[in-house]
Design a protein around this motif. Structure first.
Motif, short mmCIF file in Angstrom:
data_model
loop_
_atom_site.label_atom_id
_atom_site.label_comp_id
_atom_site.label_asym_id
_atom_site.label_seq_id
_atom_site.Cartn_x
_atom_site.Cartn_y
_atom_site.Cartn_z
N SER A 37 6.84 1.83 5.39
CA SER A 37 5.52 1.32 5.03
C SER A 37 4.67 1.15 6.28
CB SER A 37 5.66 -0.02 4.30
OG SER A 37 6.06 -1.04 5.19
N ILE A 38 3.35 1.21 6.10
CA ILE A 38 2.45 1.02 7.23
C ILE A 38 2.64 -0.36 7.84
CG2 ILE A 38 0.58 0.42 5.62
CD1 ILE A 38 0.23 1.89 9.19
N LEU A 39 2.92 -1.37 7.00
CA LEU A 39 3.13 -2.71 7.54
C LEU A 39 4.38 -2.75 8.42
CD1 LEU A 39 2.42 -5.70 7.75
CD2 LEU A 39 3.79 -6.09 5.70
N TYR A 40 5.44 -2.09 7.98
CA TYR A 40 6.67 -2.10 8.78
C TYR A 40 6.44 -1.42 10.12
CZ TYR A 40 11.53 -1.64 10.16
OH TYR A 40 12.71 -1.70 10.86
N ARG A 41 5.67 -0.35 10.14
CA ARG A 41 5.36 0.33 11.39
C ARG A 41 4.55 -0.59 12.31
NH1 ARG A 41 3.35 6.03 8.72
NH2 ARG A 41 5.32 6.57 7.70
N TRP A 52 0.85 -1.19 0.00
CA TRP A 52 0.00 0.00 0.00
C TRP A 52 0.89 1.24 0.00
CZ3 TRP A 52 -4.95 -0.74 3.45
CH2 TRP A 52 -5.52 -1.98 3.15
N PRO A 53 0.73 2.15 -0.95
CA PRO A 53 1.67 3.27 -1.10
C PRO A 53 1.62 4.28 0.04
CG PRO A 53 -0.17 3.51 -2.61
CD PRO A 53 -0.29 2.14 -2.02
N THR A 54 0.44 4.44 0.67
CA THR A 54 0.30 5.34 1.82
C THR A 54 -0.59 4.65 2.84
OG1 THR A 54 -1.72 6.49 1.12
CG2 THR A 54 0.38 7.30 0.23
N ARG A 55 -0.78 5.28 3.99
CA ARG A 55 -1.65 4.71 5.02
C ARG A 55 -3.08 5.25 4.92
NH1 ARG A 55 -0.04 4.91 10.65
NH2 ARG A 55 -2.25 4.56 11.01
N GLU A 56 -3.38 6.04 3.88
CA GLU A 56 -4.70 6.67 3.78
C GLU A 56 -5.82 5.64 3.75
OE1 GLU A 56 -7.10 9.98 1.07
OE2 GLU A 56 -5.22 9.12 0.34
N LEU A 57 -5.70 4.61 2.90
CA LEU A 57 -6.74 3.60 2.81
C LEU A 57 -6.88 2.85 4.13
CD1 LEU A 57 -8.81 1.93 1.21
CD2 LEU A 57 -6.92 0.50 0.40
N PHE A 58 -5.76 2.53 4.75
CA PHE A 58 -5.78 1.84 6.04
C PHE A 58 -6.56 2.66 7.07
CE2 PHE A 58 -3.98 1.03 10.25
CZ PHE A 58 -4.05 -0.35 10.34
N ASP A 59 -6.30 3.95 7.14
CA ASP A 59 -6.96 4.79 8.13
C ASP A 59 -8.45 4.92 7.84
OD1 ASP A 59 -4.59 5.23 9.45
OD2 ASP A 59 -4.15 7.11 8.42
#
Length: 214
Positions: free
Chosen positions: A171-175, A133-140
């Protein structure tokens, strides 16, 4: 396909309940190496569970970095329905939606544009290959969308991927992986977060056959 013992163990933790009967975890990361069947289990299997067992009007959503990736889990679930007489008697398949006939619950794959997801209210989200996922926008946005449900679950079946996005950000996954490690180390207490991460230690040589089982 029957889950293997290690898959069943992960599922037992993912769907653990608290003493009051509520779901223990809201976010669950399930990471394995490639070609270990995560599209089917937990991906499609959990999606069908959510479709048939989460009650009247439940929503199950697959999302990913792009629609084609999200449709992999949906396609596997649809194929399971087509091949199983019991499932096909309960679930009505459409091109882009599976509908549970008794409860009216639905399962669909959605595109990655975050701004189009704010009308959703999912019980279960399958966030596939989060590292891409290129940004965390969709995740949020998806996390916010499930906020109106009593017992939502954001399941993340994924491979390890890379530490950084194409924008050279973590990446959001790494965080989330680092957050999971902090829980394992006892630095953070957060029972709503679960992580099952299969892999060798950073200090081990991945080319060594003796560590492949990890």
């Amino acid at each position: 396909m029957r889950p293997r013992p290690w898959q069943r163990e992960a599922l037992r933790h993912i769907f653990a309940r608290r003493a009051d009967g509520r779901r223990r975890h809201r976010i669950a990361i399930y990471s394995t190496a490639r070609k270990n069947g995560k599209t089917n289990c937990p991906g499609a299997g959990v999606a069908l569970y959510g479709l048939t067992m989460e009650g009247e009007g439940a929503q199950v959503i697959s999302c990913a970095a792009d629609r084609e990736q999200a449709k992999l889990v949906f396609g596997a679930a649809k194929r399971m329905v087509e091949l199983d007489p019991d499932l096909s008697s309960e679930i009505r398949p459409y091109s882009h939606v599976l509908e549970h006939k008794v409860t009216g619950s639905t399962y669909r794959a959605v595109s990655s544009e975050a701004y189009t997801k704010e009308g959703l209210s999912p019980n279960i989200i399958i966030g596939d290959e989060l590292h891409a996922w290129p940004t965390r926008e969709l995740f949020d946005v998806m996390q916010l969308a499930m906020g109106s449900r009593i017992d939502p679950l954001f399941l993340i079946p994924t491979t390890a991927g890379v530490m950084s996005t194409r924008k050279e950000e973590e990446s959001i996954l790494y965080r989330l992986y680092q957050y999971g490690l902090s829980i394992i180390r006892g630095e953070v207490d957060d029972p709503t977060f679960f992580m099952a991460w299969g892999g060798a230690l950073d200090t081990e040589d991945h080319r060594d056959e003796s560590v492949w089982a990890a």
